[in-house]
Design a protein around this motif. Structure first.
Motif, PDB file in Angstrom:
ATOM      1  N   ASP A  27      -3.320   0.787   7.789  1.00  0.00           N
ATOM      2  CA  ASP A  27      -3.333   2.241   7.927  1.00  0.00           C
ATOM      3  C   ASP A  27      -2.288   2.848   7.000  1.00  0.00           C
ATOM      4  OD1 ASP A  27      -2.444   4.905   8.975  1.00  0.00           O
ATOM      5  OD2 ASP A  27      -4.045   4.534  10.390  1.00  0.00           O
ATOM      6  N   LEU A  28      -2.751   3.625   6.033  1.00  0.00           N
ATOM      7  CA  LEU A  28      -1.866   4.332   5.112  1.00  0.00           C
ATOM      8  C   LEU A  28      -2.083   5.826   5.288  1.00  0.00           C
ATOM      9  CD1 LEU A  28       0.151   4.331   2.725  1.00  0.00           C
ATOM     10  CD2 LEU A  28      -1.834   4.282   1.193  1.00  0.00           C
ATOM     11  N   ALA A  29      -1.104   6.469   5.894  1.00  0.00           N
ATOM     12  CA  ALA A  29      -1.163   7.924   6.109  1.00  0.00           C
ATOM     13  C   ALA A  29      -2.456   8.344   6.799  1.00  0.00           C
ATOM     14  CB  ALA A  29      -0.989   8.669   4.791  1.00  0.00           C
ATOM     15  N   GLY A  30      -2.887   7.560   7.782  1.00  0.00           N
ATOM     16  CA  GLY A  30      -4.004   7.974   8.621  1.00  0.00           C
ATOM     17  C   GLY A  30      -5.366   7.425   8.258  1.00  0.00           C
ATOM     18  N   LYS A  31      -5.443   6.608   7.214  1.00  0.00           N
ATOM     19  CA  LYS A  31      -6.735   6.004   6.862  1.00  0.00           C
ATOM     20  C   LYS A  31      -6.497   4.616   6.287  1.00  0.00           C
ATOM     21  CE  LYS A  31      -7.335   9.415   4.044  1.00  0.00           C
ATOM     22  NZ  LYS A  31      -7.806  10.424   3.067  1.00  0.00           N
ATOM     23  N   PRO A  32      -7.502   3.742   6.362  1.00  0.00           N
ATOM     24  CA  PRO A  32      -7.312   2.396   5.800  1.00  0.00           C
ATOM     25  C   PRO A  32      -7.067   2.479   4.301  1.00  0.00           C
ATOM     26  CG  PRO A  32      -9.609   2.780   6.366  1.00  0.00           C
ATOM     27  CD  PRO A  32      -8.846   3.926   6.939  1.00  0.00           C
ATOM     28  N   LEU A  33      -6.272   1.553   3.803  1.00  0.00           N
ATOM     29  CA  LEU A  33      -5.924   1.575   2.385  1.00  0.00           C
ATOM     30  C   LEU A  33      -7.149   1.718   1.499  1.00  0.00           C
ATOM     31  CD1 LEU A  33      -3.846   1.231   0.103  1.00  0.00           C
ATOM     32  CD2 LEU A  33      -4.113  -1.245   0.341  1.00  0.00           C
ATOM     33  N   ILE A  34      -8.197   0.958   1.778  1.00  0.00           N
ATOM     34  CA  ILE A  34      -9.394   1.020   0.949  1.00  0.00           C
ATOM     35  C   ILE A  34     -10.055   2.393   0.990  1.00  0.00           C
ATOM     36  CG2 ILE A  34     -10.962   0.156   2.742  1.00  0.00           C
ATOM     37  CD1 ILE A  34     -12.473  -1.308   0.528  1.00  0.00           C
ATOM     38  N   GLY A  35      -9.843   3.122   2.093  1.00  0.00           N
ATOM     39  CA  GLY A  35     -10.436   4.450   2.235  1.00  0.00           C
ATOM     40  C   GLY A  35     -10.003   5.422   1.159  1.00  0.00           C
ATOM     41  N   TRP A  36      -8.762   5.276   0.678  1.00  0.00           N
ATOM     42  CA  TRP A  36      -8.257   6.179  -0.362  1.00  0.00           C
ATOM     43  C   TRP A  36      -9.070   6.033  -1.649  1.00  0.00           C
ATOM     44  CZ3 TRP A  36      -4.703   9.929   0.519  1.00  0.00           C
ATOM     45  CH2 TRP A  36      -4.015   9.856   1.736  1.00  0.00           C
TER      46      TRP A  36
END
Length: 228
Positions: A27-36
């Motif tokens: 979780d990176l700032a509220g979303k999975p890393l891959i989501g970014w």
């Protein structure tokens, strides 16, 4: 599409990671890393299709929730030593034809849609077969060297560097791992995004160039995103 050329984004994401376990779904700032990276690709004006390639069911499920193509890769393509080109080649063989492949590594979460679209426009402007993103180096490599076991620093710096201020040394650039674009035909022929000819560097800002490999990298990305 852009300039009548089609673009396929490939996001490769293994389930395993030695230095930072399960980093692609942290979780990176509220979303999975891959989501970014998926969101950046979806916001691009020019990307026609997005494929996530993974050996991991949880990652593939996340990709499906973002409504992009998820392709399960074989175990032979899920090892630490599996070349990225082989993963991309596997994707190319399983989807319809595109003019260009854009490799977007999920470990570059601060690379955004503007970076992607600017790189595509730059590619077309230069009439390039390949574009690879770079950023300015934080410190010149001329200030670095190897050390012997006893840490003797004699000859550590070359004479032409001694007594020079950092601002007087030529600017160096490094790969930032954020964007790789290549013409599919050339990519398949040379089996690399680093083509022998007609390849150009796309320069990105350092604050968009974090490449997450360690917990420290992750913490830096979290800090930078908190300031957005």
């Amino acid at each position: 599409m852009y300039a009548s050329k089609s673009f396929l984004a490939v996001i490769p994401a293994r389930g395993g990671s030695k230095r930072l376990p399960r980093k692609n779904i942290l979780d990176l700032a509220g979303k999975p890393l891959i989501g970014w990276s998926i969101e950046a690709a979806k916001k691009s004006k020019y990307i026609d299709e997005i494929v996530v390639s993974s050996d991991d069911e949880e990652i593939l499920n996340i990709a499906q929730k973002y409504d992009v193509i998820s392709l399960k890769r074989t175990d032979s393509l899920a090892t630490d030593t599996a070349p990225t080109f082989d993963v991309v080649k596997d994707v190319i063989r399983r989807v319809k034809e595109y003019d260009y492949i854009i490799l977007l590594q999920p470990t570059s979460p601060l690379r955004d849609a503007v970076d992607i679209d600017n790189a595509i426009e730059y590619l077309i402007q230069k009439k390039a077969d390949s574009v690879v993103s770079v950023c300015e180096m934080e410190h010149s490599p001329l200030w670095s060297n190897t050390l012997p076991q006893n840490k003797d620093m004699r000859g550590f710096l070359k004479d032409e560097v001694l007594n020079k201020r950092s601002q007087d040394i030529e600017q160096y650039y490094r790969l930032n791992g954020a964007i790789y674009i290549a013409n599919v035909r050339n990519l398949m022929e040379e089996e690399s995004f680093f083509l022998k000819e007609n390849i150009y560097a796309y320069v990105m800002e350092q604050n968009h160039s974090i490449d997450i490999d360690t917990e420290l990298d992750f913490d830096i990305a979290t800090l930078l995103l908190s300031k957005v």
